[in-house]
Design an enzyme around this catalytic site. Structure first.
Site, short mmCIF file in Angstrom:
data_model
loop_
_atom_site.label_atom_id
_atom_site.label_comp_id
_atom_site.label_asym_id
_atom_site.label_seq_id
_atom_site.Cartn_x
_atom_site.Cartn_y
_atom_site.Cartn_z
N CYS A 61 -21.81 -8.01 -19.84
CA CYS A 61 -20.63 -8.13 -18.99
C CYS A 61 -19.56 -7.18 -19.47
O CYS A 61 -19.29 -7.08 -20.67
CB CYS A 61 -20.06 -9.55 -19.08
SG CYS A 61 -21.08 -10.79 -18.29
N CYS A 90 -24.83 -13.32 -21.79
CA CYS A 90 -24.56 -14.61 -21.16
C CYS A 90 -25.49 -14.91 -19.99
O CYS A 90 -25.50 -16.01 -19.46
CB CYS A 90 -23.10 -14.70 -20.71
SG CYS A 90 -22.75 -13.74 -19.21
N CYS A 131 -26.73 -10.13 -17.40
CA CYS A 131 -26.10 -9.84 -18.70
C CYS A 131 -27.06 -10.27 -19.81
O CYS A 131 -27.57 -11.39 -19.80
CB CYS A 131 -24.78 -10.57 -18.81
SG CYS A 131 -24.02 -10.48 -20.46
N GLY A 146 0.80 -1.22 0.00
CA GLY A 146 0.00 0.00 0.00
C GLY A 146 0.83 1.27 0.00
O GLY A 146 0.30 2.36 -0.22
#
Lengths: 227, 258, 280
Positions: free
Chosen positions: C265, C243, C240, C31
């Site tokens: 998607c 799909c 979606c 970080g």
């Protein structure tokens, strides 16, 4: 309660060639609890100067000013602030307040500074303002816009809000009408009755005669004036 | 501890503080004690060293010599992390220009809430409630909580800065000309507010100003500075009414009377 | 075919070593933003110069590279970066998340779970999460040093005050291993839960700002929030249209000027795999 001994004071004017003005020497007096002593002497003799020195407003050059157990002449600012908050009240001729603060709060402030609950403090302030004939419609206004007499009464109410063991009164009855003058004199008598020690300046001879137990002429403390 | 008890130990002690800018003196040999609930005024003309002194006291500048003790801790030798923590919890700094003390792009509520979040507050509802409470105490209407400071007047910005500083309940507040850029009428309101807060919260305050009227109304004690040195100090009304030093006499006699 | 006029993966070896050192330091202090001497790249800032340099420093000839932009393998940015490395490094390329050894991404984490040994390289425009309210770099570095992160919550507070909820929906700040607050780059906050405990190495490169930071595998990453406004990973409330997935992050596609729209998607590889799976 108030004991002054061999007090002296001079002003040094650094910006006027270092001129030294001696204004007081060898001053001494004592005021007992429950007693009211009036200072006399002609204008400029040093009555107000003496009062201011007792209050710690003017520095002493020598001598002793005992108020209770504190020697104001030697006291630190903190000690004097505590003395003023708890022990020593001062009613001056001038009202010095933050503009905008309502009259009721101006009068209640000495109590608030002592930690009195706001309701109690304001109730006490309201009592005093009522006694001193300040109409209730003015209580929420700042006293800065009031007449001279009204300001004087607000100042007195403020000075008597907390039952100080010692009080300094600088012409408390000046510019008051007969009714209000009587109220102020009654307040002074009540303070004496509860054992307050009072040192004052009263130009009003009737008032002086009514409340003062003794008079002290400050002319004798003033260099150049004393015969 | 309440505001009216008078412990005999100072909250803040300064000893022989000296800061120079090369050959030029910023402030020299300044010493004083500040007790809980006490307001100390520092006056002097521009260049007298009062701002340098305040910066040294608040940890914004490192003095060349001297000691500063806060609540028994040496603030000059403590780690920076500790000093910064002190600065956002126990201390507060009110700048002359509210823009220096506020986040202008953040709402009033966010400005007040920042110090709370900085010390770990993580409940939005609580933070907002405290911000609302403080806005009320500095007389800013609650419906302005989501407005940004740039939509506020100068007086409101200054009051917001005070709320932002006092929300964590600091014990020591540094003020640099807090009424400086304000109209007289707004000044009076702010002074009244400050007096009330100082009294109710028992704050210790060090206030730097060139305005003698402000110190007369706010400060218990007064320090007069000239050329980096403290030339006189004492009870505020005593210093103003019976000044002992030539410079103070000049300062007091130069004030315009109204 | 490698363009022989360039060193392997464009950057000279000294530069790559310098970047690798920065990456190692970043991995050692999860970080923390490690400064590095960002090079001029043959593409403009904002096109992923930071990510490209990190990728260049990590690539070996055996690697299989995948590049995505907003989840898609075939947008301009992804295509040009992929071509860049094909030409300068000659590495194998793939569109399949599971087959890639190194994935450079802009604004998404692939839907398919990453595995040990994979490296995910993020393109980062502004690495400093505190920049929003504190413009001074000296001050933000000090704030990281002393863990003074109250300001991050001021930003979230402002969101709730203004919008009634935390409206930050991308580049949502996180705390890494209870220490550094980090900007996860402009990924949707839907992807935030995938940052923590991830098996892959995650590297973040900011070219213009000259910073590299990293999350080693299985790092603890927590999205900042309030007790009474907890973090939630949000996505469009649809499935979606191609799909049928109801768990993947969706793009809204406007299909005509009559208000017609579909949701698909954003991860094209994920969507394609599902379609094949359905077909098979």
């Amino acid at each position: 309660m108030i004991h002054i001994d061999n007090l002296s004071k001079a002003f040094t004017l650094h910006n006027q060639g270092g001129t030294v003005l001696p204004v007081m020497a060898g001053a001494g007096l004592t005021v007992a609890p429950g007693e009211c002593v009036g200072l006399t002497g002609q204008s400029g003799a040093g009555k107000s100067t003496l009062m201011r020195m007792v209050y710690g407003n003017y520095l002493a050059n020598g001598g002793q000013i005992l108020v209770g157990h504190l020697d104001v002449a030697q006291g630190t600012p903190r000690q004097i602030i505590t003395l003023r908050r708890e022990t020593l009240g001062y009613v001056s001729q001038f009202l010095r307040v933050v503009p905008r603060v309502p009259t009721l709060d101006v009068v209640a402030e000495p109590l608030l500074a002592l930690g009195t609950p706001p309701d109690t403090a304001r109730a006490r302030a309201a009592d005093l303002l009522t006694r001193l004939n300040i109409p209730e419609r003015l209580w929420s206004l700042s006293p800065t816009t009031f007449s001279g007499g009204e300001q004087q009464r607000v100042n007195i109410a403020r000075g008597f809000a907390h039952p100080y063991p010692a009080l300094l009164l600088d012409e408390p009855t000046a510019s008051l009408d007969a009714t209000n003058r009587a109220v102020v004199l009654a307040l002074i008598d009540e303070a004496k009755a509860r054992g307050a020690t009072i040192l004052g300046i009263f130009h009003d001879e009737g008032a002086r005669a009514q409340v003062c137990d003794r008079l002290v002429d400050v002319t004798g403390f003033t260099p150049g004036l004393a015969a | 501890m309440n505001a009216f008890s008078k412990p005999d130990t100072p909250l803040f002690r300064v000893e022989n503080l000296t800061k120079s800018y090369g050959p030029r003196i910023g402030c020299a040999d300044v010493s004083f004690d500040l007790y809980p609930g006490e307001v100390l005024g520092i006056v002097g003309e521009s260049g007298s060293g009062k701002s340098t002194l305040l910066s040294c006291l608040a940890g914004h500048l490192t003095p060349d010599r001297g000691q500063i003790t806060y609540d028994g801790r040496n603030t000059l030798s403590m780690a920076e992390a500790e000093r910064r923590k002190l600065a956002r919890t126990d201390w507060a700094f009110v700048h002359q220009n509210p823009r220096d003390g506020l986040r202008m792009g953040v709402s009033a509520g966010g400005n007040v809430g920042e110090r709370l979040m900085a010390v770990g507050a993580r409940h939005y509802g609580d933070i907002r409630a405290q911000a609302l409470d403080w806005l009320g105490r500095v007389e800013i209407a609650g419906d302005r909580i989501d407005d940004r400071p740039r939509a506020f007047s100068g007086g409101m910005q200054q009051r917001l800065q005070i709320a932002r500083n006092l929300v964590t309940g600091p014990r020591l507040v540094f003020m640099d000309e807090p009424t400086g850029g304000l109209d007289v009428s707004v000044q009076a309101r702010l002074l009244d507010l400050l007096r009330g807060l100082v009294r109710d919260l028992g704050l210790s305050v060090i206030i730097v100003t060139h305005d003698l009227a402000v110190v007369r109304l706010l400060a218990h004690r007064l320090m007069v500075m000239k050329g980096g040195f403290v030339v006189e100090q004492g009870l505020t009304d005593q210093v103003l009414d019976d000044p002992q030093h030539g410079y103070t006499q000049l300062l007091v006699s130069s004030v315009l009377q109204v | 075919m490698t363009d022989q006029a360039y060193n392997f993966a464009y950057l000279d070896e000294q530069t790559k070593r310098m970047i690798r050192r920065a990456i190692l330091k970043a991995l050692a202090i999860p970080g923390y933003q490690v400064p590095f001497a960002s090079r001029e790249m043959p593409m403009p800032y904002g096109w992923g110069t930071g990510g490209v340099q990190v990728t260049a420093a990590c690539l070996t000839p055996e690697d299989r590279l995948k590049v995505i932009d907003q989840g898609s393998d075939d947008t301009t940015n992804a295509v040009s970066i992929r071509k860049f490395f094909q030409r300068t490094a000659g590495v194998a390329i793939t569109e399949k998340t599971a087959e890639a050894t190194l994935i450079q991404t802009r604004h998404r984490i692939p839907e398919t779970a990453l595995t040990q040994g994979q490296i995910l390289v993020y393109q980062v425009p502004i690495p400093e999460p505190l920049r929003f309210i504190e413009p001074r770099e000296t001050e933000t570095r000090k704030m990281h040093e002393l863990e003074e992160y109250g300001l991050m919550h001021v930003k979230l507070y402002e969101d709730i005050a203004r919008h009634g909820q935390i409206a930050t929906s991308y580049a949502y700040p996180v705390r890494v291993e209870g220490r550094y607050v980090m900007d996860p780059s402009p990924i949707p906050k839907f992807d935030n839960p995938k940052l923590g405990g991830n098996a892959a190495i995650q590297l973040f490169g900011a070219g213009r700002e000259q910073r590299i930071y990293a999350l080693p595998p299985y790092t603890d990453v927590v999205s900042l929030d309030f007790d009474d406004h907890p973090f939630t990973a949000t996505k469009a409330d649809h499935g979606c249209n191609i799909c049928g997935s109801i768990h993947s992050y969706l793009d809204e596609v406007i299909t005509d000027d009559q208000g017609g729209r579909i949701f698909v998607c954003s991860d094209t590889d994920f969507c394609a795999e599902r379609q094949q799976g359905t077909a098979a």
